[in-house]
Design an enzyme around this catalytic site. Structure first.
Site, PDB file in Angstrom:
ATOM      1  N   SER A  38     -49.977 -47.669 -42.106  1.00 46.60           N
ATOM      2  CA  SER A  38     -48.867 -47.398 -41.194  1.00 46.60           C
ATOM      3  C   SER A  38     -48.363 -45.981 -41.391  1.00 46.60           C
ATOM      4  O   SER A  38     -48.077 -45.562 -42.507  1.00 46.60           O
ATOM      5  CB  SER A  38     -47.705 -48.354 -41.466  1.00 46.60           C
ATOM      6  OG  SER A  38     -48.128 -49.675 -41.314  1.00 46.60           O
ATOM      7  N   HIS A  70     -51.406 -49.238 -34.953  1.00 45.83           N
ATOM      8  CA  HIS A  70     -52.746 -49.419 -35.505  1.00 45.83           C
ATOM      9  C   HIS A  70     -53.696 -49.552 -34.316  1.00 45.83           C
ATOM     10  O   HIS A  70     -53.318 -50.070 -33.285  1.00 45.83           O
ATOM     11  CB  HIS A  70     -52.862 -50.728 -36.295  1.00 45.83           C
ATOM     12  CG  HIS A  70     -52.035 -50.786 -37.526  1.00 45.83           C
ATOM     13  ND1 HIS A  70     -52.569 -50.826 -38.778  1.00 45.83           N
ATOM     14  CD2 HIS A  70     -50.701 -50.833 -37.684  1.00 45.83           C
ATOM     15  CE1 HIS A  70     -51.596 -50.889 -39.660  1.00 45.83           C
ATOM     16  NE2 HIS A  70     -50.445 -50.904 -39.023  1.00 45.83           N
ATOM     17  N   THR A  95     -57.309 -54.780 -41.693  1.00 39.40           N
ATOM     18  CA  THR A  95     -56.917 -56.188 -41.577  1.00 39.40           C
ATOM     19  C   THR A  95     -55.998 -56.490 -42.754  1.00 39.40           C
ATOM     20  O   THR A  95     -56.332 -56.192 -43.900  1.00 39.40           O
ATOM     21  CB  THR A  95     -58.156 -57.104 -41.621  1.00 39.40           C
ATOM     22  OG1 THR A  95     -58.956 -56.831 -40.475  1.00 39.40           O
ATOM     23  CG2 THR A  95     -57.754 -58.562 -41.611  1.00 39.40           C
ATOM     24  N   HIS A  96     -54.836 -57.028 -42.461  1.00 34.73           N
ATOM     25  CA  HIS A  96     -53.865 -57.335 -43.520  1.00 34.73           C
ATOM     26  C   HIS A  96     -54.007 -58.783 -43.998  1.00 34.73           C
ATOM     27  O   HIS A  96     -54.365 -59.674 -43.231  1.00 34.73           O
ATOM     28  CB  HIS A  96     -52.435 -57.109 -43.011  1.00 34.73           C
ATOM     29  CG  HIS A  96     -52.054 -55.668 -42.875  1.00 34.73           C
ATOM     30  ND1 HIS A  96     -52.280 -54.952 -41.724  1.00 34.73           N
ATOM     31  CD2 HIS A  96     -51.494 -54.809 -43.757  1.00 34.73           C
ATOM     32  CE1 HIS A  96     -51.849 -53.705 -41.905  1.00 34.73           C
ATOM     33  NE2 HIS A  96     -51.376 -53.591 -43.125  1.00 34.73           N
ATOM     34  N   GLU A 195     -39.349 -57.567 -48.088  1.00 36.03           N
ATOM     35  CA  GLU A 195     -38.726 -58.185 -49.253  1.00 36.03           C
ATOM     36  C   GLU A 195     -37.230 -58.414 -49.011  1.00 36.03           C
ATOM     37  O   GLU A 195     -36.598 -57.702 -48.230  1.00 36.03           O
ATOM     38  CB  GLU A 195     -38.837 -57.269 -50.486  1.00 36.03           C
ATOM     39  CG  GLU A 195     -40.242 -56.964 -50.907  1.00 36.03           C
ATOM     40  CD  GLU A 195     -40.938 -56.039 -49.929  1.00 36.03           C
ATOM     41  OE1 GLU A 195     -40.294 -55.117 -49.379  1.00 36.03           O
ATOM     42  OE2 GLU A 195     -42.139 -56.263 -49.685  1.00 36.03           O
ATOM     43  N   SER A 214     -50.400 -54.227 -48.470  1.00 36.89           N
ATOM     44  CA  SER A 214     -51.837 -53.949 -48.361  1.00 36.89           C
ATOM     45  C   SER A 214     -52.363 -53.366 -49.659  1.00 36.89           C
ATOM     46  O   SER A 214     -51.716 -53.446 -50.706  1.00 36.89           O
ATOM     47  CB  SER A 214     -52.093 -52.967 -47.210  1.00 36.89           C
ATOM     48  OG  SER A 214     -51.558 -51.690 -47.536  1.00 36.89           O
TER      49      SER A 214
END
Ligand code: 8IG
Length: 274
Positions: A38, A70, A95-96, A195, A214
């Site tokens: 990102s 992306h 790909t996450h 978070e 990632s």
């Protein structure tokens, strides 16, 4: 024989993807791979001349990606250096883990890059920063990681050593290029939610300085494949609870645009010297 006897292993699938990549790009072997996280896309044009660009889905084993900022594409870039041309394999997206496609899907690009000939890989990401004084738009070298996904790309009794996972040599090169670069420990949370402030405090107590979604699983697969690894985070936001403001994805994209020329310069210079 088990029921999976005729399914390719992840390594065989990566070999097939690398063969098809060579056909589609006309580049027999690539030298260095980059994965853009990102905020990193605006830096890509500084790397060199794009000689081919394909959809990830043109290759075996890749599925479509869809996050704003992306694009599911792979670019082959020719970089001219004093020691000759080198071919960069640039993944414009990843790909996450949070997509739920499985860890093998997350690291398939990494294994494909290794099968395509890459001996080094630059893993980039956008993330939240914890260290006092860090500001959005700031690049930070990853010195080590804490993988909180509870997952591994490795299967079976495959006890891969992760000492010096993020190459001290490549970090040193980056600091020669820019001696203001700081380092930090990257903590991968599963996501896709950010978070809580309490989780950010936990990450700090654990020894983390960067929080993201990632990189760690990819680094493990890259180490297994024998590649030299450089990890660079772009701090796109202060981690939750540190700024007094909620997090949003727009600030991430903004930080990337603002930092593009610095990131592009750093990437192209370090890749030329890998
Ligand atoms: I960009 O603050 C980006 N990605 N987990 N936390 C986590 N992932 C991120 C963050 C963040 N910023």
């Amino acid at each position: 024989m088990t029921h999976a006897a005729d399914a390719p292993t992840p390594y065989e699938l990566a070999d097939s993807a690398a063969s098809r990549l060579a056909e589609l790009t006309g580049v027999e072997r690539h030298d260095v791979a980059l994965v853009l996280g990102s905020g990193w896309l605006p830096a890509v044009d500084a790397l060199g001349e794009a000689t081919a660009e394909i959809d990830t889905t043109d290759l075996p084993g890749f599925s479509a990606a869809a996050v704003a900022g992306h694009s599911g594409r792979i670019r082959s870039v020719r970089q001219s250096t004093l020691s000759g041309d080198r071919h960069l394999l640039v993944f414009l997206s990843r790909t996450h883990y949070y997509e739920g496609k499985g860890v093998a899907a997350v690291v398939h690009p990494i294994r494909t890059a290794a099968a395509a000939g890459c001996s080094a890989i630059v893993l980039t990401n956008g993330c939240g920063g914890l260290k006092e004084g860090w500001r959005p738009g700031q690049p930070v070298l990853i010195s080590d990681h804490i993988n909180l996904t509870g997952a591994s790309p490795l299967v079976g009794a495959n006890f891969v050593d992760l000492t010096d996972l993020y190459s001290p040599r490549l970090r040193g090169l980056c600091k020669e290029i820019d001696d203001t670069l700081d380092e930090g420990v990257y903590v991968q949370f599963p996501g896709p939610h950010y978070e809580t402030p309490a989780e950010v405090r936990m990450a700090g107590i654990m020894g983390g300085h960067l929080v993201g979604m990632s990189t760690t699983l990819e680094a493990i697969a890259a180490r297994e494949a024998g590649m030299e690894i450089l990890g660079i985070s772009l701090v796109t936001n202060l981690a939750a609870g540190l700024s007094g403001e909620p997090l949003n994805h727009e600030e991430v994209l903004e930080a990337g645009k603002a930092a593009a020329s610095r990131m592009g310069g750093l990437l192209s210079q370090v890749v030329a010297r890998v």
